[in-house]
Design an enzyme around this catalytic site. Structure first.
Site, short mmCIF file in Angstrom:
data_model
loop_
_atom_site.label_atom_id
_atom_site.label_comp_id
_atom_site.label_asym_id
_atom_site.label_seq_id
_atom_site.Cartn_x
_atom_site.Cartn_y
_atom_site.Cartn_z
N GLU A 288 -11.22 2.85 -7.20
CA GLU A 288 -11.36 2.16 -5.91
C GLU A 288 -10.49 2.82 -4.84
O GLU A 288 -9.64 2.16 -4.23
CB GLU A 288 -10.89 0.71 -6.04
CG GLU A 288 -11.62 -0.13 -7.05
CD GLU A 288 -10.96 -1.49 -7.25
OE1 GLU A 288 -9.81 -1.71 -6.82
OE2 GLU A 288 -11.61 -2.36 -7.85
N GLY A 290 -9.32 4.09 -1.29
CA GLY A 290 -9.65 3.83 0.11
C GLY A 290 -9.05 4.96 0.94
O GLY A 290 -9.71 5.89 1.38
N ARG A 291 -7.73 4.90 1.05
CA ARG A 291 -6.99 5.84 1.90
C ARG A 291 -7.31 7.31 1.58
O ARG A 291 -7.49 8.12 2.49
CB ARG A 291 -5.50 5.58 1.67
CG ARG A 291 -4.59 6.30 2.59
CD ARG A 291 -3.13 6.10 2.21
NE ARG A 291 -2.79 4.79 1.74
CZ ARG A 291 -2.21 3.85 2.50
NH1 ARG A 291 -1.92 4.08 3.76
NH2 ARG A 291 -1.89 2.67 1.99
N ARG A 327 0.22 0.27 11.64
CA ARG A 327 1.02 0.75 10.51
C ARG A 327 2.48 1.07 10.87
O ARG A 327 3.39 0.68 10.13
CB ARG A 327 0.36 1.96 9.84
CG ARG A 327 -1.07 1.68 9.35
CD ARG A 327 -1.61 2.75 8.43
NE ARG A 327 -0.95 2.72 7.15
CZ ARG A 327 -0.03 3.56 6.76
NH1 ARG A 327 0.32 4.55 7.54
NH2 ARG A 327 0.53 3.44 5.60
N TYR A 331 4.89 -1.31 8.78
CA TYR A 331 5.50 -0.69 7.58
C TYR A 331 6.53 0.39 7.94
O TYR A 331 6.91 1.17 7.06
CB TYR A 331 4.43 -0.01 6.71
CG TYR A 331 3.19 -0.81 6.44
CD1 TYR A 331 3.23 -1.99 5.70
CD2 TYR A 331 1.95 -0.35 6.88
CE1 TYR A 331 2.07 -2.70 5.44
CE2 TYR A 331 0.79 -1.05 6.62
CZ TYR A 331 0.85 -2.23 5.90
OH TYR A 331 -0.30 -2.92 5.64
N CYS A 360 3.89 -5.80 24.83
CA CYS A 360 5.22 -6.33 25.15
C CYS A 360 6.00 -6.72 23.91
O CYS A 360 6.26 -7.91 23.66
CB CYS A 360 5.05 -7.53 26.08
SG CYS A 360 4.20 -7.02 27.57
N GLU A 361 6.31 -5.74 23.11
CA GLU A 361 7.15 -5.95 21.93
C GLU A 361 7.91 -4.66 21.69
O GLU A 361 7.34 -3.57 21.76
CB GLU A 361 6.30 -6.21 20.68
CG GLU A 361 5.54 -7.47 20.71
CD GLU A 361 5.40 -8.12 19.34
OE1 GLU A 361 6.24 -7.88 18.47
OE2 GLU A 361 4.43 -8.86 19.20
N TYR A 389 -6.91 2.22 7.40
CA TYR A 389 -6.05 1.13 7.83
C TYR A 389 -5.58 1.31 9.28
O TYR A 389 -4.47 0.92 9.64
CB TYR A 389 -4.85 0.98 6.88
CG TYR A 389 -5.27 0.86 5.43
CD1 TYR A 389 -5.95 -0.27 4.99
CD2 TYR A 389 -5.04 1.89 4.52
CE1 TYR A 389 -6.37 -0.38 3.67
CE2 TYR A 389 -5.47 1.79 3.19
CZ TYR A 389 -6.13 0.65 2.78
OH TYR A 389 -6.55 0.54 1.48
N1 LLP Z 1 -8.33 -1.80 -4.68
C1 LLP Z 1 -7.67 -2.93 -4.36
C2 LLP Z 1 -7.84 -4.12 -5.20
C3 LLP Z 1 -6.82 -2.95 -3.23
O1 LLP Z 1 -6.17 -4.06 -2.94
C4 LLP Z 1 -6.69 -1.79 -2.44
C5 LLP Z 1 -5.82 -1.78 -1.26
C6 LLP Z 1 -7.42 -0.64 -2.79
C7 LLP Z 1 -8.22 -0.68 -3.93
C8 LLP Z 1 -7.37 0.63 -2.01
O2 LLP Z 1 -6.10 1.19 -2.00
P1 LLP Z 1 -5.88 2.67 -1.41
O3 LLP Z 1 -6.65 3.62 -2.28
O4 LLP Z 1 -6.38 2.67 -0.01
O5 LLP Z 1 -4.42 2.86 -1.48
N2 LLP Z 1 -2.66 -1.72 5.01
C9 LLP Z 1 -1.90 -0.90 4.10
C10 LLP Z 1 -2.61 -0.68 2.80
C11 LLP Z 1 -2.98 -1.94 2.07
C12 LLP Z 1 -3.81 -1.70 0.85
C13 LLP Z 1 -4.32 -2.95 0.28
N3 LLP Z 1 -5.13 -2.78 -0.90
C14 LLP Z 1 -1.52 0.40 4.78
O6 LLP Z 1 -1.88 0.60 5.94
O7 LLP Z 1 -0.83 1.21 4.20
#
Ligand code: LLP
Length: 438
Positions: A288, A290-291, A327, A331, A360-361, A389
């Site tokens: 899974e 994403g990034r 971000r 973070y 304004c922060e 993200y």
């Molecule tokens: N699978 C599940 C169940 C997840 O909760 C997530 C991300 C992924 C896969 C994908 O993760 P990746 O491959 O993208 O690392 N907003 C944060 C990241 C939060 C990720 C939440 N879950 C940021 O900008 O770093």
């Protein structure tokens, strides 16, 4: 590819900048020209960079029965999901909105896995009706809800239990998910009980294991450790006569936000660790990411509105803000930022700038003390690593409309999300004229 109408914008921008030398090529388009063709701020994504990541991952997985389910939350824009669909990817979703986006983009329901700690009954019902491939279940309550709702519909739900392997992913605390103190998943002890009670749930086929220990992981070791814990549990279950058809190893692969500093995990090593842990497993492996697939394919283009300084700092006030890219504020995340200019300041010494937005922060700071060539109002900056993200976490805070997104592909670009208008932003709001008593 033939550029159609959209190329006119680039051509016009090019014509209006006859003296500007070329800057960086971004999927075949000059970045400065692109920045001049569309009102900043906006996100631009390289289709080829995304396709390359998909191809790299698929190549590393060659020979395995593996399905890549893109974590939609990283970038849910329809045109991005369409790229994923075209490449045969599935989707990892966490809401009904993500389900609908994935289906609309052409991702088959059978390739969708539904994760998340708080699926509502309505979302579970909708996903069952759509025929999603698998529910990743995070609590015994949710398991009971799935049984109840599937029973009502006369359906059989396929499910995996999300294991919390209690491993420290060694990433930012806010995106670490695999420690016992985190809200995600259940312990192996609890999961063992779920399998023991399987007969009591005639409408749930619990035949999968799932985990996701965190995001932006840059070390293989925590991944390996978690994989081994998951694999040991799979072996135990198999020995006890439970059949496991799928093992979902989650996402989490880190990317480069800071050149010369971040060292991502090598795909080969990651896949090797997976193969070693799962030796003998004959079912399907689900990933899974994403990034990994989209982050480095995206830039946020923003323009300097003002420069200001005091005895201590020099500020670039830019037209993008924390509502567009959260971000750094949320973070303390680092994103490389470059000036997009043909001369890049020439030989003049670099200046340490705090790059801030109009919100304004004090937290509305994209970067602190960043060394850049001297900048002036009107200069274009590229915020790197903004494909994941970024747009997906944006808001209209300070009543700033959501910004445009553009896909660039082999020298052409297409608007894939127009900038929100003021009317879009207030749609749904109304004066309190219709009062009701309870
Ligand atoms: N699978 C599940 C169940 C997840 O909760 C997530 C991300 C992924 C896969 C994908 O993760 P990746 O491959 O993208 O690392 N907003 C944060 C990241 C939060 C990720 C939440 N879950 C940021 O900008 O770093």
């Amino acid at each position: 590819m033939e550029c159609s109408i959209d190329s006119a914008g680039i051509a016009a921008a090019q014509a209006s900048q006859p003296t500007v030398a070329e800057t960086e090529r971004f999927d075949g388009i000059d970045l400065l020209t692109l920045g001049n063709a569309i009102a900043t701020p906006f996100y631009a994504y390289s289709a080829n960079a995304i396709r390359q990541r998909i191809a790299d991952l698929q190549q590393a997985l060659a020979g395995m029965d593996a399905v890549v389910c893109f974590a939609v939350k990283a970038n849910p824009t329809l045109a991005i999901l369409q790229l994923m669909a075209k490449a045969g990817l599935g989707a990892d979703i966490v809401s009904s909105g993500e389900l609908r986006r994935s289906l609309r983009a052409g991702i088959p329901a059978s390739r969708i896995v539904f994760s998340g700690v708080g699926k509502s009954d309505a979302e579970i019902a909708e996903a069952l009706d759509a025929g999603v491939g698998r529910f990743n279940i995070e609590s015994v309550d949710e398991l009971a809800a799935l049984q109840r709702i599937a029973h009502q519909r006369g359906a059989i739900a396929r499910a995996a239990v999300r294991i919390n392997p209690d491993v420290d992913a060694r990433t930012h605390g806010k995106i670490s998910t695999g420690k016992a103190e985190n809200k995600f998943g259940v312990s192996i002890d609890e999961a063992r009980q779920w399998f023991a009670d399987a007969d009591r749930r005639g409408n749930v086929r619990l035949d999968g294991l799932h985990m996701h220990i965190g995001s932006q992981i840059l070390e293989l070791e925590p991944m390996r450790q978690a994989l081994q814990r998951l694999a040991a549990f799979w072996r135990e279950l198999t020995k006890d006569g439970h059949r496991i058809d799928s093992i979902d190893v989650g996402g989490g692969l880190g990317v480069v936000y800071r050149k010369e500093h971040d060292r991502p995990i090598e795909l080969q090593g990651y896949v090797q660790a997976m193969k070693e842990a799962l030796v003998g497993f004959e079912g399907r492996v689900i990933l899974e990411p994403g990034r990994y697939l989209v982050a480095e394919a995206g830039v946020l283009l923003t323009r300097v509105i003002r420069t200001k300084g005091n005895d201590e700092r020099r500020f670039l006030v830019v037209d993008a803000a924390m509502n567009d890219l959260l971000r750094p504020s949320l973070y303390d995340a680092w994103h490389d930022i470059d000036k997009v200019a043909s001369d890049e300041g020439g030989t003049r010494p670099r200046v340490a700038y705090d790059i801030v937005g109009p919100v304004c922060e004090t937290g509305d700071t994209l970067a602190t003390a960043r060394m850049l060539p001297p900048c002036a109002p009107g200069d274009l900056l590229a915020v790197r690593g903004a494909g994941a993200y970024g747009a997906s976490m944006s808001s209209t805070y300070n009543s700033r409309p959501l910004i445009a997104e553009v896909l660039v592909d082999d020298g052409c670009y297409a608007l894939i999300r127009r900038k929100q208008s003021f009317e879009d932003m207030v749609a749904g709001e109304q004066a309190a004229t219709s009062w009701r008593a309870l």
